[in-house]
Design a protein around this motif. Structure first.
Motif, mmCIF file in Angstrom:
data_model
loop_
_atom_site.group_PDB
_atom_site.id
_atom_site.type_symbol
_atom_site.label_atom_id
_atom_site.label_comp_id
_atom_site.label_asym_id
_atom_site.label_seq_id
_atom_site.Cartn_x
_atom_site.Cartn_y
_atom_site.Cartn_z
ATOM 1 N N ASP A 94 29.774 36.415 36.128
ATOM 2 C CA ASP A 94 29.132 35.979 37.356
ATOM 3 C C ASP A 94 29.597 36.935 38.472
ATOM 4 O O ASP A 94 30.592 37.654 38.300
ATOM 5 N N ASP A 123 29.455 36.177 42.475
ATOM 6 C CA ASP A 123 30.121 35.553 43.633
ATOM 7 C C ASP A 123 31.383 34.794 43.213
ATOM 8 O O ASP A 123 31.318 33.829 42.461
ATOM 9 N N ASP A 124 32.498 35.237 43.690
ATOM 10 C CA ASP A 124 33.802 34.602 43.460
ATOM 11 C C ASP A 124 34.238 34.593 42.000
ATOM 12 O O ASP A 124 35.129 33.841 41.609
ATOM 13 N N THR A 125 33.587 35.466 41.221
ATOM 14 C CA THR A 125 34.069 35.805 39.889
ATOM 15 C C THR A 125 34.373 37.308 39.873
ATOM 16 O O THR A 125 35.409 37.738 39.375
ATOM 17 N N ASP A 150 33.114 31.184 38.121
ATOM 18 C CA ASP A 150 33.958 30.329 38.962
ATOM 19 C C ASP A 150 33.384 28.918 39.063
ATOM 20 O O ASP A 150 33.997 28.053 39.689
ATOM 21 N N GLN A 151 32.211 28.685 38.469
ATOM 22 C CA GLN A 151 31.575 27.365 38.490
ATOM 23 C C GLN A 151 31.336 26.912 37.051
ATOM 24 O O GLN A 151 31.023 27.737 36.183
ATOM 25 N N ASP A 171 28.129 28.030 35.664
ATOM 26 C CA ASP A 171 28.024 29.411 35.164
ATOM 27 C C ASP A 171 28.179 29.448 33.651
ATOM 28 O O ASP A 171 27.706 30.377 32.994
ATOM 29 N N TYR A 205 33.792 25.764 47.189
ATOM 30 C CA TYR A 205 32.428 25.202 47.179
ATOM 31 C C TYR A 205 32.048 24.855 45.748
ATOM 32 O O TYR A 205 32.754 25.231 44.795
HETATM 33 MG MG LIG Z 1 30.144 32.364 41.400
#
Ligand SMILES: [Mg+2]
Length: 267
Positions: free
Chosen positions: A109, A111-113, A243-244, A247, A264
């Motif tokens: 992923d 975003d934020d991964t 990060d989710q 995902d 988030y």
């Molecule tokens: Mg992400």
């Protein structure tokens, strides 16, 4: 929808809590007694905990940074060490499976991964807005998530193909790809290796949930369908990183790695 369940209005909530606190004055015998309630975690305290977790600080330019010696970075390092062991084994095994026409791959992923959005989260007080988020993505100035470019290089060195799979839109592709390169991801970043959410011209392999007339895929359907497509082109996905939870759900990966993100939630 991205970040639809996000915590909103922290500033307002804190201001109200502060006013209530100062309004009550000295504790009386009655209200000083601890009583159990089912109230949620206190939002003001939670923000402080998240700051501590990331080792939050502002650089000279006012940009919010996470510290490389923070609990967040240490959690990442532990997960990455495990992933590298798995990749090493999968690469050794992949040498055999390659003879059967399947090349080992990992999927990340964005975003934020792969890219850290902590400055956006802090600057907006954890309140998502489509327009400011789009501008932030297109600035392409996000730092890498600690250790992830090194993980990608490690996988590449073992002969593993690297794919990125993001809920960012096709219009945000250029910003994402530019940012990934700037942040040190030394791998192919072409359209065969970076998959975005193309709502206006969705690929046929996503099936009935995505037509040019209407996009109805959930995050899980979009990501699962894309991994299935990647595998159908001759790869075996040995590791999926996100990060989710959304995902990672849905299969088409031998192992999944959930990276921390307390800022988030994406359905
Ligand atoms: Mg992400």
């Amino acid at each position: 929808m991205r970040k639809s369940l996000r915590v909103a209005g922290i500033a307002t909530a804190c201001a109200v809590a502060g006013a209530a606190l100062y309004g009550t004055g000295a504790a009386t015998a009655d209200n000083a007694a601890a009583r159990h309630t089912a109230e949620p975690h206190n939002i003001g305290l939670l923000v402080g905990e998240i700051d501590d977790y990331y080792g939050a600080h502002q650089d000279a330019g006012g940009v919010w940074r996470s510290s490389p010696d923070s609990p967040y970075a240490k959690d990442l390092a532990r997960i990455q060490a495990k992933a590298k062991k798995d990749i090493r084994k999968a690469a050794a095994h992949g040498a055999k499976s390659a003879r059967h026409g399947k090349k080992p791959a990992i999927v990340l992923d964005v975003d934020d991964t792969s890219l850290l959005s902590f400055d956006y989260e802090k600057s907006t007080n954890y309140t998502y807005n489509g327009a400011t988020w789009d501008a932030y993505v297109k600035e392409a100035k996000r730092p890498a998530v600690f250790g992830m470019p090194e993980l990608v290089s490690y996988a590449k060195g073992k002969g593993i193909e690297v794919f990125f799979l993001t809920g960012l839109s096709e219009a945000q592709r250029e910003g994402a790809v530019t940012n990934l390169a700037r942040a040190g991801y030394d791998t192919q970043l072409d359209t065969k290796h970076v998959f975005t959410k193309n709502k206006t011209a969705p690929p046929a392999y996503l099936g009935h949930c995505a037509t040019p007339a209407k996009w109805e895929c959930t995050t899980v359907q979009f990501k699962e369908g894309t991994r299935k497509h990647i595998e159908s082109t001759g790869y075996n996905i040995v590791g999926s990183f996100g990060d989710q939870v959304s995902d990672l759900a849905g299969g088409y990966a031998d192992k999944t790695y959930k990276l921390p993100n307390p800022t988030y939630f994406v359905e």
